[in-house]
Write a protein that holds these residues in place. Structure first.
Motif, PDB file in Angstrom:
ATOM      1  N   ARG A  38       0.870  -1.171   0.000  1.00  0.00           N
ATOM      2  CA  ARG A  38       0.000   0.000   0.000  1.00  0.00           C
ATOM      3  C   ARG A  38       0.903   1.216   0.000  1.00  0.00           C
ATOM      4  N   ARG A  39       0.696   2.063  -0.985  1.00  0.00           N
ATOM      5  CA  ARG A  39       1.540   3.236  -1.158  1.00  0.00           C
ATOM      6  C   ARG A  39       1.250   4.283  -0.077  1.00  0.00           C
ATOM      7  N   SER A  40       2.293   4.912   0.396  1.00  0.00           N
ATOM      8  CA  SER A  40       2.159   5.966   1.395  1.00  0.00           C
ATOM      9  C   SER A  40       1.298   7.106   0.859  1.00  0.00           C
ATOM     10  N   TRP A  41       0.626   7.800   1.735  1.00  0.00           N
ATOM     11  CA  TRP A  41      -0.193   8.948   1.342  1.00  0.00           C
ATOM     12  C   TRP A  41       0.663  10.055   0.748  1.00  0.00           C
ATOM     13  N   ARG A  42       1.976  10.025   0.993  1.00  0.00           N
ATOM     14  CA  ARG A  42       2.875  11.089   0.528  1.00  0.00           C
ATOM     15  C   ARG A  42       3.307  10.933  -0.927  1.00  0.00           C
ATOM     16  N   HIS A  45      -0.543   8.896  -6.243  1.00  0.00           N
ATOM     17  CA  HIS A  45      -1.560   7.836  -6.092  1.00  0.00           C
ATOM     18  C   HIS A  45      -1.401   7.113  -4.750  1.00  0.00           C
ATOM     19  N   GLY A  46      -1.159   7.896  -3.709  1.00  0.00           N
ATOM     20  CA  GLY A  46      -1.026   7.330  -2.371  1.00  0.00           C
ATOM     21  C   GLY A  46      -2.298   6.627  -1.917  1.00  0.00           C
ATOM     22  N   ARG A  47      -2.106   5.757  -0.937  1.00  0.00           N
ATOM     23  CA  ARG A  47      -3.190   4.965  -0.348  1.00  0.00           C
ATOM     24  C   ARG A  47      -3.812   3.976  -1.334  1.00  0.00           C
ATOM     25  N   THR A  48      -3.076   3.641  -2.384  1.00  0.00           N
ATOM     26  CA  THR A  48      -3.520   2.601  -3.304  1.00  0.00           C
ATOM     27  C   THR A  48      -2.555   1.427  -3.200  1.00  0.00           C
ATOM     28  N   ALA A 116       3.388   2.126   2.833  1.00  0.00           N
ATOM     29  CA  ALA A 116       2.785   2.275   4.156  1.00  0.00           C
ATOM     30  C   ALA A 116       2.467   0.913   4.778  1.00  0.00           C
ATOM     31  N   HIS A 132      -3.593   1.099  -7.531  1.00  0.00           N
ATOM     32  CA  HIS A 132      -2.969   2.184  -8.280  1.00  0.00           C
ATOM     33  C   HIS A 132      -3.533   2.110  -9.699  1.00  0.00           C
TER      34      HIS A 132
END
Length: 154
Positions: A38-42, A45-48, A116, A132
């Protein structure tokens, strides 16, 4: 020396992509399961959910770039057996999904902060995640292609 892997480029369709030399990611398999992060919010396309990956450096092969990005984002890299590379060519820019299996147990650690979380998923679970956009678009072809891969050692 300037980092040649940074910056956005436009493909033949006019879409914007990160990495002037293309990008690569590593889809790690463990039996029938695959490792997603899960990609960091930073990050873009974070939180994907997606696979660890990113821009290729000038002259870097997709295999080397995918392993480098995996190690950066998940803190280490297990011994691998490369199975296949799927190429999503956008006309002047391509994303290379390198599929490999771990030859030893692997437990992700804290990497560079782009991830994340991580989880092992079945292929049916992948469809239920917020993916994503690039990974979501490529997933049907990737999933179909995984069925045909030879995973026998020897």
């Amino acid at each position: 020396m300037a980092d040649s892997s940074r910056g956005f480029v436009r493909d033949a369709r006019g879409c914007r992509h990160w990495g002037p030399h293309g990008a690569a990611g590593l889809l790690l398999l463990r039996g029938e399961d695959l490792l997603l992060q899960r990609r960091s919010w930073r990050v873009h396309h974070g939180r994907t959910w997606s696979i660890p990956g990113g821009a290729l450096e000038a002259g870097e092969s997709p295999w080397d770039g995918a392993r480098r990005e995996f190690a950066e984002e998940l803190g280490s890299l297990p011994a691998l057996r490369r199975l296949h590379t799927f190429v999503d060519d956008h006309g002047g820019w391509a994303y290379h999904t390198v599929v490999a299996e771990a030859l030893e147990p692997f437990r992700p650690r804290r990497g560079d902060g782009e991830a994340a979380a991580h989880r092992w998923c079945s292929r049916t679970e992948v469809a239920g995640l917020r993916l994503h956009p690039g990974f979501a678009a490529a997933w049907p072809q990737l999933a179909a292609g995984l069925d045909g891969l030879d995973r026998q050692h020897g």
